[in-house]
Scaffold this motif. Sequence first.
Motif, PDB file in Angstrom:
ATOM      1  N   ASP A  37      32.897  48.875  34.253  1.00  0.00           N
ATOM      2  CA  ASP A  37      33.524  49.044  35.562  1.00  0.00           C
ATOM      3  C   ASP A  37      33.108  47.863  36.430  1.00  0.00           C
ATOM      4  N   VAL A  38      34.056  47.345  37.180  1.00  0.00           N
ATOM      5  CA  VAL A  38      33.747  46.245  38.095  1.00  0.00           C
ATOM      6  C   VAL A  38      33.581  46.832  39.498  1.00  0.00           C
ATOM      7  N   PRO A  39      32.427  46.624  40.138  1.00  0.00           N
ATOM      8  CA  PRO A  39      32.203  47.186  41.474  1.00  0.00           C
ATOM      9  C   PRO A  39      32.959  46.363  42.530  1.00  0.00           C
ATOM     10  N   ASP A  40      32.555  46.508  43.761  1.00  0.00           N
ATOM     11  CA  ASP A  40      33.247  45.888  44.875  1.00  0.00           C
ATOM     12  C   ASP A  40      32.876  44.406  45.000  1.00  0.00           C
ATOM     13  N   ILE A  41      33.436  43.577  44.140  1.00  0.00           N
ATOM     14  CA  ILE A  41      33.212  42.123  44.244  1.00  0.00           C
ATOM     15  C   ILE A  41      34.563  41.478  44.532  1.00  0.00           C
ATOM     16  N   ASP A  42      34.564  40.181  44.871  1.00  0.00           N
ATOM     17  CA  ASP A  42      35.860  39.559  45.169  1.00  0.00           C
ATOM     18  C   ASP A  42      36.369  38.760  43.960  1.00  0.00           C
ATOM     19  N   ARG A  43      37.576  38.231  44.123  1.00  0.00           N
ATOM     20  CA  ARG A  43      38.250  37.531  43.041  1.00  0.00           C
ATOM     21  C   ARG A  43      37.417  36.354  42.511  1.00  0.00           C
ATOM     22  N   GLY A  44      36.811  35.613  43.445  1.00  0.00           N
ATOM     23  CA  GLY A  44      36.001  34.462  43.038  1.00  0.00           C
ATOM     24  C   GLY A  44      34.804  34.888  42.196  1.00  0.00           C
ATOM     25  N   GLU A  45      34.201  36.012  42.578  1.00  0.00           N
ATOM     26  CA  GLU A  45      33.049  36.505  41.812  1.00  0.00           C
ATOM     27  C   GLU A  45      33.467  37.004  40.428  1.00  0.00           C
ATOM     28  N   LEU A  46      34.663  37.567  40.360  1.00  0.00           N
ATOM     29  CA  LEU A  46      35.178  38.003  39.052  1.00  0.00           C
ATOM     30  C   LEU A  46      35.385  36.778  38.148  1.00  0.00           C
TER      31      LEU A  46
END
Length: 378
Positions: free
Chosen positions: A28-37
């Motif tokens: 699961d990917v938590p609340d990060i932004d597109r750049g962090e992904l």
Amino acid sequence: AASYPFYGAHQSGIVTAAQDRLHFASFDVPDIDRGELIELLRDWTLAAARMTEGLGAGPVGAVGGAYDAPPDDTGEALDLPASGLTITFGFGPTLFEDADGNDRFGLAGRRPTELIDLPHFAGDALVPAQSDGDLCIQACSDDPQVAVHAIRNLSRIAFGRAALRWSQLGFGRTSSTTRAQVTTRNLFGFKDGTANVKAEDTTQVGEHVFAPGGDSQAWMAGGSYLVARKIRMTIETWDRASLREQERVIGRTKGEGAPLSGGTEFTAVDLDTTAASGSPTIDKAAHVRLAHPDHNAGALLLRRGYNFVDGNDDLGRLNAGLFFICFQRDPRSQFVAVQSSLAGSDAMNEYVRHVGSAIFAVPPGANRGGFVGESLFA
Ligand code: HEM
């Protein structure tokens, strides 16, 4: 096989000769932004490329770095070769649009129509904690420690950016994906993978396994779609069934793996033959009949599953089964078509229960200097 290349047009771990062991992980990917992904995918790419060469996850290694800092590799694969390790990454439907309909990463418009939410099938007993996920990693190797090392280090690298949702260990591949491999057996004791799509079938692989640029999303060109199903086998019931019943259920002989319509292992299944009694030699409800392309508008799958035993339950029954994995160009006309035939009618249903389910878009392979999934963000 010592090592397989990580970089290339397709990700490894699809048509690669199926290795003996699996560690599959869903995140699961938590609340990060597109750049962090994107940064996560870059970090995963570099570490995965290193590990598939038999190197540590990071450039410093398990020992030799700063004495007062945690090492950039966990160390349990220090003395082990690459052992045929492949690491295959996938994107789940919820990466594009989460359960509440949020487009967290600006990707909703790039969700392939092939990446459906799988329908409910008759008999499904799915456990949410063993299903779905935003991201997946399939690690296959001939050494279980090497596969576990890969998942462990990629989870460690993902800290704060992706959290393990569920993972599955597998042993004893239940499919061969090349003609050179012998067919091994599943926990029902039957050869599994005889009539699989094989790497050498380049026309079938091109048409039925990898997505061309002309399908719903051009960024998926060279990619594939992975469906995983955790299928519990009630082996105690199976083990009390007669050999005649077991062969009727599968539609093949247990020893040789030959179709009950006659011949040897690799003789084509003939669904039309009848016995002297007039009844079909391959039962109306036999697994190979209902899974056969002739029964499913030509649907083909590249199957790449593994056996599992996750200990036992309170009643002393092994928690055993088959972790089914298949790759295809379009799950709607392939996995869903075949599983729809099996779900209601397969004689095997008396002995199996689907407890986990997931679907992922497996992007094309990464270029050296790039990262896996780069075309999605371009
Ligand atoms: C064939 C076992 C689940 C699709 C076979 C064969 C066996 C087998 C023994 C015959 C050998 C071979 O050709 O590989 C099992 C077991 C399962 C399972 C034990 C679950 C515990 C599934 C599922 C699907 C599937 C979920 C897809 C939805 C196929 C296909 C074939 C096949 C496409 C080849 C049919 C043909 O063309 O002859 N399976 N299977 N199987 N199975 Fe399964």
